[in-house]
Write a protein that holds these residues in place. Structure first.
Motif, PDB file in Angstrom:
ATOM      1  N   ASP A  61       0.798  -1.050   0.061  1.00  0.00           N
ATOM      2  CA  ASP A  61       0.084  -0.126  -0.095  1.00  0.00           C
ATOM      3  C   ASP A  61       1.004   1.311  -0.064  1.00  0.00           C
ATOM      4  O   ASP A  61       1.783   1.335   0.917  1.00  0.00           O
ATOM      5  CB  ASP A  61      -0.762  -0.134   1.131  1.00  0.00           C
ATOM      6  N   LEU A  62       0.917   2.063  -1.101  1.00  0.00           N
ATOM      7  CA  LEU A  62       1.751   3.231  -1.162  1.00  0.00           C
ATOM      8  C   LEU A  62       1.299   4.400  -0.388  1.00  0.00           C
ATOM      9  O   LEU A  62       1.958   5.535  -0.572  1.00  0.00           O
ATOM     10  CB  LEU A  62       1.984   3.564  -2.739  1.00  0.00           C
ATOM     11  N   ALA A  63       0.212   4.261   0.372  1.00  0.00           N
ATOM     12  CA  ALA A  63      -0.492   5.151   1.074  1.00  0.00           C
ATOM     13  C   ALA A  63      -0.714   6.699   0.176  1.00  0.00           C
ATOM     14  O   ALA A  63      -0.366   7.659   0.461  1.00  0.00           O
ATOM     15  CB  ALA A  63       0.516   5.622   2.363  1.00  0.00           C
ATOM     16  N   ASN A  64      -0.752   6.353  -0.886  1.00  0.00           N
ATOM     17  CA  ASN A  64      -1.349   7.384  -1.936  1.00  0.00           C
ATOM     18  C   ASN A  64      -2.669   7.417  -2.378  1.00  0.00           C
ATOM     19  O   ASN A  64      -3.018   6.904  -3.338  1.00  0.00           O
ATOM     20  CB  ASN A  64      -0.364   7.323  -3.363  1.00  0.00           C
ATOM     21  N   ASN A  65      -3.584   7.887  -1.416  1.00  0.00           N
ATOM     22  CA  ASN A  65      -4.837   7.702  -1.794  1.00  0.00           C
ATOM     23  C   ASN A  65      -5.324   8.297  -2.887  1.00  0.00           C
ATOM     24  O   ASN A  65      -6.532   7.913  -3.604  1.00  0.00           O
ATOM     25  CB  ASN A  65      -5.724   8.468  -0.377  1.00  0.00           C
ATOM     26  N   LYS A  66      -4.409   9.311  -3.580  1.00  0.00           N
ATOM     27  CA  LYS A  66      -4.837   9.899  -5.036  1.00  0.00           C
ATOM     28  C   LYS A  66      -4.730   9.042  -6.167  1.00  0.00           C
ATOM     29  O   LYS A  66      -4.949   9.483  -7.152  1.00  0.00           O
ATOM     30  CB  LYS A  66      -4.077  11.364  -5.084  1.00  0.00           C
ATOM     31  N   GLY A  67      -3.806   8.126  -5.753  1.00  0.00           N
ATOM     32  CA  GLY A  67      -3.357   7.277  -6.888  1.00  0.00           C
ATOM     33  C   GLY A  67      -4.533   6.376  -7.564  1.00  0.00           C
ATOM     34  O   GLY A  67      -5.425   6.151  -6.946  1.00  0.00           O
ATOM     35  N   LYS A  68      -4.596   6.629  -9.009  1.00  0.00           N
ATOM     36  CA  LYS A  68      -5.944   5.697  -9.485  1.00  0.00           C
ATOM     37  C   LYS A  68      -5.469   4.205  -9.898  1.00  0.00           C
ATOM     38  O   LYS A  68      -6.502   3.663 -10.170  1.00  0.00           O
ATOM     39  CB  LYS A  68      -6.024   6.647 -10.926  1.00  0.00           C
ATOM     40  N   TYR A  69      -4.275   4.177  -9.811  1.00  0.00           N
ATOM     41  CA  TYR A  69      -4.159   2.640 -10.537  1.00  0.00           C
ATOM     42  C   TYR A  69      -3.529   1.617  -9.402  1.00  0.00           C
ATOM     43  O   TYR A  69      -2.883   1.980  -8.435  1.00  0.00           O
ATOM     44  CB  TYR A  69      -3.176   2.798 -11.683  1.00  0.00           C
ATOM     45  N   VAL A  70      -3.601   0.405  -9.901  1.00  0.00           N
ATOM     46  CA  VAL A  70      -3.190  -0.791  -8.823  1.00  0.00           C
ATOM     47  C   VAL A  70      -2.567  -1.557  -9.943  1.00  0.00           C
ATOM     48  O   VAL A  70      -2.692  -1.856 -11.099  1.00  0.00           O
ATOM     49  CB  VAL A  70      -4.299  -1.646  -8.453  1.00  0.00           C
ATOM     50  N   VAL A  71      -1.073  -1.837  -9.507  1.00  0.00           N
ATOM     51  CA  VAL A  71      -0.203  -2.618 -10.578  1.00  0.00           C
ATOM     52  C   VAL A  71       0.130  -4.031  -9.904  1.00  0.00           C
ATOM     53  O   VAL A  71       0.549  -3.963  -8.828  1.00  0.00           O
ATOM     54  CB  VAL A  71       1.143  -1.715 -10.749  1.00  0.00           C
ATOM     55  N   ALA A  72       0.035  -4.904 -10.888  1.00  0.00           N
ATOM     56  CA  ALA A  72       0.617  -6.111 -10.372  1.00  0.00           C
ATOM     57  C   ALA A  72       1.749  -6.547 -11.170  1.00  0.00           C
ATOM     58  O   ALA A  72       1.639  -6.267 -12.454  1.00  0.00           O
ATOM     59  CB  ALA A  72      -0.596  -7.304 -10.739  1.00  0.00           C
ATOM     60  N   ILE A  73       2.955  -6.832 -10.720  1.00  0.00           N
ATOM     61  CA  ILE A  73       3.977  -7.011 -11.326  1.00  0.00           C
ATOM     62  C   ILE A  73       5.076  -8.238 -10.819  1.00  0.00           C
ATOM     63  O   ILE A  73       4.974  -8.661  -9.694  1.00  0.00           O
ATOM     64  CB  ILE A  73       4.979  -5.914 -11.246  1.00  0.00           C
ATOM     65  N   ASP A  74       5.538  -8.948 -11.986  1.00  0.00           N
ATOM     66  CA  ASP A  74       6.656  -9.905 -11.696  1.00  0.00           C
ATOM     67  C   ASP A  74       7.918  -9.190 -12.087  1.00  0.00           C
ATOM     68  O   ASP A  74       8.168  -8.947 -13.229  1.00  0.00           O
ATOM     69  CB  ASP A  74       6.315 -11.309 -12.452  1.00  0.00           C
ATOM     70  N   PRO A  75       8.476  -8.571 -11.317  1.00  0.00           N
ATOM     71  CA  PRO A  75       9.507  -7.689 -11.649  1.00  0.00           C
ATOM     72  C   PRO A  75      10.707  -8.279 -12.504  1.00  0.00           C
ATOM     73  O   PRO A  75      11.388  -7.691 -13.544  1.00  0.00           O
ATOM     74  CB  PRO A  75      10.083  -7.229 -10.185  1.00  0.00           C
ATOM     75  N   LEU A  76      11.291  -9.237 -12.346  1.00  0.00           N
ATOM     76  CA  LEU A  76      12.095 -10.106 -12.983  1.00  0.00           C
ATOM     77  C   LEU A  76      11.611 -11.571 -13.163  1.00  0.00           C
ATOM     78  O   LEU A  76      11.776 -12.442 -12.317  1.00  0.00           O
ATOM     79  CB  LEU A  76      13.616 -10.086 -12.409  1.00  0.00           C
ATOM     80  N   ASP A  77      10.913 -12.173 -14.267  1.00  0.00           N
ATOM     81  CA  ASP A  77      10.623 -13.433 -14.599  1.00  0.00           C
ATOM     82  C   ASP A  77      11.688 -14.343 -15.159  1.00  0.00           C
ATOM     83  O   ASP A  77      12.438 -13.530 -16.186  1.00  0.00           O
ATOM     84  CB  ASP A  77       9.376 -13.375 -15.564  1.00  0.00           C
ATOM     85  N   GLY A  78      11.941 -15.426 -15.009  1.00  0.00           N
ATOM     86  CA  GLY A  78      12.949 -16.410 -15.375  1.00  0.00           C
ATOM     87  C   GLY A  78      14.283 -16.092 -14.910  1.00  0.00           C
ATOM     88  O   GLY A  78      15.323 -16.486 -15.623  1.00  0.00           O
ATOM     89  N   SER A  79      14.259 -15.752 -13.603  1.00  0.00           N
ATOM     90  CA  SER A  79      15.524 -15.259 -12.957  1.00  0.00           C
ATOM     91  C   SER A  79      16.481 -16.498 -12.974  1.00  0.00           C
ATOM     92  O   SER A  79      17.931 -16.113 -12.758  1.00  0.00           O
ATOM     93  CB  SER A  79      15.082 -14.691 -11.721  1.00  0.00           C
ATOM     94  N   SER A  80      15.946 -17.726 -12.933  1.00  0.00           N
ATOM     95  CA  SER A  80      16.936 -18.677 -12.895  1.00  0.00           C
ATOM     96  C   SER A  80      17.894 -18.908 -14.142  1.00  0.00           C
ATOM     97  O   SER A  80      18.914 -19.569 -14.406  1.00  0.00           O
ATOM     98  CB  SER A  80      16.502 -20.147 -12.695  1.00  0.00           C
ATOM     99  N   ASN A  81      17.352 -17.955 -15.225  1.00  0.00           N
ATOM    100  CA  ASN A  81      18.096 -17.826 -16.350  1.00  0.00           C
ATOM    101  C   ASN A  81      19.471 -16.975 -16.396  1.00  0.00           C
ATOM    102  O   ASN A  81      20.125 -16.518 -17.214  1.00  0.00           O
ATOM    103  CB  ASN A  81      17.352 -17.590 -17.758  1.00  0.00           C
ATOM    104  N   ILE A  82      19.270 -15.889 -15.291  1.00  0.00           N
ATOM    105  CA  ILE A  82      20.268 -14.807 -15.450  1.00  0.00           C
ATOM    106  C   ILE A  82      21.818 -15.180 -15.523  1.00  0.00           C
ATOM    107  O   ILE A  82      22.437 -14.714 -16.328  1.00  0.00           O
ATOM    108  CB  ILE A  82      20.035 -13.819 -14.052  1.00  0.00           C
ATOM    109  N   ASP A  83      22.086 -16.199 -14.602  1.00  0.00           N
ATOM    110  CA  ASP A  83      23.418 -16.469 -14.303  1.00  0.00           C
ATOM    111  C   ASP A  83      23.892 -17.275 -15.813  1.00  0.00           C
ATOM    112  O   ASP A  83      25.196 -17.495 -15.761  1.00  0.00           O
ATOM    113  CB  ASP A  83      23.794 -17.427 -13.364  1.00  0.00           C
ATOM    114  N   VAL A  84      22.917 -17.659 -16.576  1.00  0.00           N
ATOM    115  CA  VAL A  84      23.472 -18.319 -17.823  1.00  0.00           C
ATOM    116  C   VAL A  84      23.155 -17.472 -19.042  1.00  0.00           C
ATOM    117  O   VAL A  84      23.268 -17.959 -20.333  1.00  0.00           O
ATOM    118  CB  VAL A  84      22.895 -19.735 -17.870  1.00  0.00           C
TER     119      VAL A  84
END
Ligand code: AFP
Length: 291
Positions: A61-84
């Motif tokens: 909760d960003l405590a920004n009552n004026k905010g109009k939007y809700v975001v759902a995010i997978d910030p980094l998908d496939g992360s087991s592939n980073i090292d390769v």
């Protein structure tokens, strides 16, 4: 994020972070960095009131009552592939809050169906970095110009072929797939379709969308409800693929019509070229009638 990902082998930001996320998956350092960066950017943007992230147990909760939007995010998908050094991505869905602007965020703002998304998309950190997104009026792709630091429209109004010949599934789990998935795989093999599986959802999905194909992550013995998360993986790609003329299903239902019951809910995912997804749905229906 693009800069950090491209330098992942050179500084101390690859490898495990030493903690697990809510799903019991080992977090990579870049998972944690991406999560912090996106949350910070969304907070500073001022338009968002709440965030659902793969890396966080509860709602942010960003405590920004004026905010109009809700975001759902997978910030980094496939992360087991980073090292390769294999392509990875970021996936996001944007919802308009249902409660009145100016008031605190409520439950009804959070667990919204995919069909309520106002925009969705993904970033693919591949041979070039791309942003593909939709606001419900087709899907377009923008390629990152590294020297200028800007995204340029490169793939206007993407259309996924109605039928393709690529199938993407982790066939190592073949013996624990439901009957209709095994039947579909047999069919793909008989037709000598191309098996292509990177293990990064965004990369597998993006290739299939441009070339024509199907991505499947069904239920398995290990993951009886599938592995992928409805709120920040499946819904976004379902919105994009539908806007490009494709289809997304859990075998029986349109992904975007599933009412989420929890933040990190998993669902089986079958998405891509319309005719291919319909064929899997037909096989699923036959199985249900039989038993
Ligand atoms: P990681 O982020 O743990 O690498 O998981 C990636 C993912 O959620 C998705 O991007 C892949 O399509 C899928 O998992 C691959 O899972 P399998 O390794 O079980 O095939």
């Amino acid at each position: 994020m693009n800069r950090e990902i491209n330098r992942a082998g050179l500084n101390d930001i690859s490898g495990a972070y030493g903690a697990q996320n809510i799903q019991g998956e080992e977090q990579q350092k870049l998972d944690v960095i991406a999560n912090i960066r996106f949350i910070r950017a969304l907070k500073n943007g001022g338009e968002v009131c709440a965030i659902i992230s793969e890396e966080e147990d509860g709602v942010i909760d960003l405590a920004n009552n004026k905010g109009k939007y809700v975001v759902a995010i997978d910030p980094l998908d496939g992360s087991s592939n980073i090292d390769v050094n294999v392509s990875i991505g970021t996936i996001f869905s944007i919802y308009r809050r249902k409660s009145e602007i100016g008031t605190p965020v409520e439950d009804q703002d959070i667990l919204q169906k995919g069909s309520d998304q106002v925009a969705a998309g993904y970033l693919l950190y591949g041979s070039s970095s791309m942003l593909v997104f939709t606001t419900g009026n087709g899907a377009s792709g923008f390629t990152y110009e590294i020297t200028l630091g800007e995204f340029y429209l490169s793939h206007q109004n993407i259309r996924i072929p109605k039928m393709g010949n690529i199938y993407s599934i982790n066939e190592g789990s073949y013996h624990s797939f439901p009957g209709y998935i095994k039947k579909y795989i047999e069919l793909c093999r008989k037709k000598e379709y191309c098996a292509r599986y990177i293990g990064s959802l965004v990369a597998d999905f993006h290739r299939n969308m441009l070339r024509g194909g199907i991505y499947l992550y069904p239920s398995t013995k290990k993951s009886p409800k599938g592995k992928l998360r409805l709120m920040y993986e499946c819904n976004a790609l379902a919105f994009v693929v539908e806007q490009a003329g494709g289809r997304a299903s859990d075998g029986q239902r349109r992904i975007m019509e599933i009412q989420p019951e929890s933040l990190h809910q998993r669902v089986p995912l079958i998405l891509g070229s319309e005719d291919m997804v319909r064929q899997v749905e037909a096989l699923c229906k036959e199985d249900l009638i039989k038993y």
